[in-house]
Motif scaffolding. Sequence first.
Motif, PDB file in Angstrom:
ATOM      1  N   PRO A  59       0.840  -1.202   0.000  1.00  0.00           N
ATOM      2  CA  PRO A  59       0.000   0.000   0.000  1.00  0.00           C
ATOM      3  C   PRO A  59       0.878   1.256   0.000  1.00  0.00           C
ATOM      4  N   TYR A  60       0.371   2.305  -0.628  1.00  0.00           N
ATOM      5  CA  TYR A  60       1.107   3.572  -0.623  1.00  0.00           C
ATOM      6  C   TYR A  60       0.144   4.735  -0.444  1.00  0.00           C
ATOM      7  N   ARG A  61       0.712   5.841  -0.021  1.00  0.00           N
ATOM      8  CA  ARG A  61      -0.001   7.117   0.098  1.00  0.00           C
ATOM      9  C   ARG A  61       0.975   8.199  -0.340  1.00  0.00           C
ATOM     10  N   ASP A  62       0.933   8.527  -1.623  1.00  0.00           N
ATOM     11  CA  ASP A  62       1.764   9.594  -2.161  1.00  0.00           C
ATOM     12  C   ASP A  62       1.056  10.925  -1.915  1.00  0.00           C
ATOM     13  N   HIS A  63       1.826  12.004  -1.932  1.00  0.00           N
ATOM     14  CA  HIS A  63       1.198  13.307  -1.716  1.00  0.00           C
ATOM     15  C   HIS A  63       1.949  14.401  -2.454  1.00  0.00           C
ATOM     16  N   GLY A  64       1.302  15.529  -2.552  1.00  0.00           N
ATOM     17  CA  GLY A  64       1.903  16.692  -3.182  1.00  0.00           C
ATOM     18  C   GLY A  64       0.993  17.886  -3.055  1.00  0.00           C
ATOM     19  N   THR A  65       1.248  18.862  -3.918  1.00  0.00           N
ATOM     20  CA  THR A  65       0.489  20.102  -3.918  1.00  0.00           C
ATOM     21  C   THR A  65       0.123  20.454  -5.361  1.00  0.00           C
ATOM     22  N   VAL A  66      -1.072  20.968  -5.542  1.00  0.00           N
ATOM     23  CA  VAL A  66      -1.473  21.492  -6.846  1.00  0.00           C
ATOM     24  C   VAL A  66      -0.803  22.857  -6.985  1.00  0.00           C
ATOM     25  N   VAL A  67       0.007  23.022  -8.026  1.00  0.00           N
ATOM     26  CA  VAL A  67       0.764  24.257  -8.219  1.00  0.00           C
ATOM     27  C   VAL A  67       0.069  25.200  -9.198  1.00  0.00           C
ATOM     28  N   GLU A  68      -0.337  24.663 -10.350  1.00  0.00           N
ATOM     29  CA  GLU A  68      -0.917  25.504 -11.401  1.00  0.00           C
ATOM     30  C   GLU A  68      -2.017  24.730 -12.120  1.00  0.00           C
ATOM     31  N   VAL A  69      -3.104  25.432 -12.419  1.00  0.00           N
ATOM     32  CA  VAL A  69      -4.235  24.822 -13.122  1.00  0.00           C
ATOM     33  C   VAL A  69      -4.688  25.783 -14.223  1.00  0.00           C
ATOM     34  N   LEU A  70      -4.449  25.391 -15.470  1.00  0.00           N
ATOM     35  CA  LEU A  70      -4.964  26.121 -16.630  1.00  0.00           C
ATOM     36  C   LEU A  70      -5.803  25.116 -17.400  1.00  0.00           C
ATOM     37  N   GLU A  71      -7.103  25.142 -17.166  1.00  0.00           N
ATOM     38  CA  GLU A  71      -8.004  24.126 -17.716  1.00  0.00           C
ATOM     39  C   GLU A  71      -7.788  23.923 -19.212  1.00  0.00           C
ATOM     40  N   ASN A  72      -7.692  22.643 -19.586  1.00  0.00           N
ATOM     41  CA  ASN A  72      -7.499  22.212 -20.976  1.00  0.00           C
ATOM     42  C   ASN A  72      -6.139  22.584 -21.558  1.00  0.00           C
ATOM     43  N   GLU A  73      -5.206  23.097 -20.725  1.00  0.00           N
ATOM     44  CA  GLU A  73      -3.894  23.523 -21.221  1.00  0.00           C
ATOM     45  C   GLU A  73      -2.720  22.984 -20.417  1.00  0.00           C
ATOM     46  N   ARG A  74      -2.777  23.148 -19.081  1.00  0.00           N
ATOM     47  CA  ARG A  74      -1.590  22.850 -18.276  1.00  0.00           C
ATOM     48  C   ARG A  74      -1.997  22.544 -16.839  1.00  0.00           C
ATOM     49  N   LEU A  75      -1.347  21.523 -16.284  1.00  0.00           N
ATOM     50  CA  LEU A  75      -1.554  21.154 -14.887  1.00  0.00           C
ATOM     51  C   LEU A  75      -0.178  20.877 -14.292  1.00  0.00           C
ATOM     52  N   VAL A  76       0.126  21.528 -13.173  1.00  0.00           N
ATOM     53  CA  VAL A  76       1.418  21.339 -12.513  1.00  0.00           C
ATOM     54  C   VAL A  76       1.157  20.920 -11.076  1.00  0.00           C
ATOM     55  N   LEU A  77       1.812  19.825 -10.668  1.00  0.00           N
ATOM     56  CA  LEU A  77       1.675  19.263  -9.326  1.00  0.00           C
ATOM     57  C   LEU A  77       3.052  18.955  -8.776  1.00  0.00           C
ATOM     58  N   THR A  78       3.185  18.981  -7.454  1.00  0.00           N
ATOM     59  CA  THR A  78       4.368  18.366  -6.854  1.00  0.00           C
ATOM     60  C   THR A  78       3.968  16.953  -6.454  1.00  0.00           C
ATOM     61  N   HIS A  79       4.969  16.092  -6.288  1.00  0.00           N
ATOM     62  CA  HIS A  79       4.707  14.689  -5.976  1.00  0.00           C
ATOM     63  C   HIS A  79       5.837  14.124  -5.127  1.00  0.00           C
ATOM     64  N   PHE A  80       5.444  13.389  -4.094  1.00  0.00           N
ATOM     65  CA  PHE A  80       6.403  12.624  -3.293  1.00  0.00           C
ATOM     66  C   PHE A  80       5.809  11.258  -2.998  1.00  0.00           C
ATOM     67  N   SER A  81       6.632  10.234  -3.126  1.00  0.00           N
ATOM     68  CA  SER A  81       6.220   8.868  -2.796  1.00  0.00           C
ATOM     69  C   SER A  81       7.125   8.295  -1.716  1.00  0.00           C
ATOM     70  N   PRO A  82       6.557   7.906  -0.573  1.00  0.00           N
ATOM     71  CA  PRO A  82       7.362   7.248   0.458  1.00  0.00           C
ATOM     72  C   PRO A  82       7.986   5.938  -0.039  1.00  0.00           C
ATOM     73  N   LEU A  83       7.394   5.325  -1.076  1.00  0.00           N
ATOM     74  CA  LEU A  83       7.964   4.092  -1.614  1.00  0.00           C
ATOM     75  C   LEU A  83       9.338   4.315  -2.243  1.00  0.00           C
ATOM     76  N   SER A  84       9.710   5.583  -2.458  1.00  0.00           N
ATOM     77  CA  SER A  84      11.039   5.887  -2.999  1.00  0.00           C
ATOM     78  C   SER A  84      12.127   5.519  -1.994  1.00  0.00           C
ATOM     79  N   GLY A  85      11.737   5.418  -0.716  1.00  0.00           N
ATOM     80  CA  GLY A  85      12.723   5.121   0.315  1.00  0.00           C
ATOM     81  C   GLY A  85      13.506   6.343   0.769  1.00  0.00           C
ATOM     82  N   LYS A  86      13.195   7.490   0.209  1.00  0.00           N
ATOM     83  CA  LYS A  86      13.895   8.728   0.545  1.00  0.00           C
ATOM     84  C   LYS A  86      13.108   9.496   1.597  1.00  0.00           C
TER      85      LYS A  86
END
Length: 144
Positions: A59-86
């Motif tokens: 099981p995993y629970r990744d998380h991040g933040t919505v940075v930018e939303v331009l509908e139908n053009e661009r979506l920017v998110l941050t992402h972190f996964s604990p499964l990375s081991g970092k």
Amino acid sequence: MSEELIAEASVSIDAPAAAVWRALTDPELIREYLRGATVETDWSPGSRIVWRGEWEGRPYRDHGTVVEVLENERLVLTHFSPLSGKPDVAENHHELTYSIEPVGDLTRLTLEQDNNATEAEARHSSENWQAMLEQLRKVAEREQ
């Protein structure tokens, strides 16, 4: 980690930008191409985003933040996964940039992931994202 090592994946989709956008942001559609993951967010810039699921029996629970939303053009998110081991610190987070662009009768969806430590890591991420985008393409084309 190096922000210059960018993982990139891209796919041409036989659907309008609005159908591609819906596939990117509708939790029910995301579940179809993201291996059953549930996504929780309100898609507002600055809001939290959480992905929950199971990967290779874990099981995993990744998380991040919505940075930018331009509908139908661009979506920017941050992402972190604990499964990375970092450790869960800013320098171990990635920024995911989805760009939607009309190309003739098709829509081009490109995903870039920054902050890859090595060329091999960037290549591996590109391959994983390419496989995900191929599944997203099928969903968007069906849903148009």
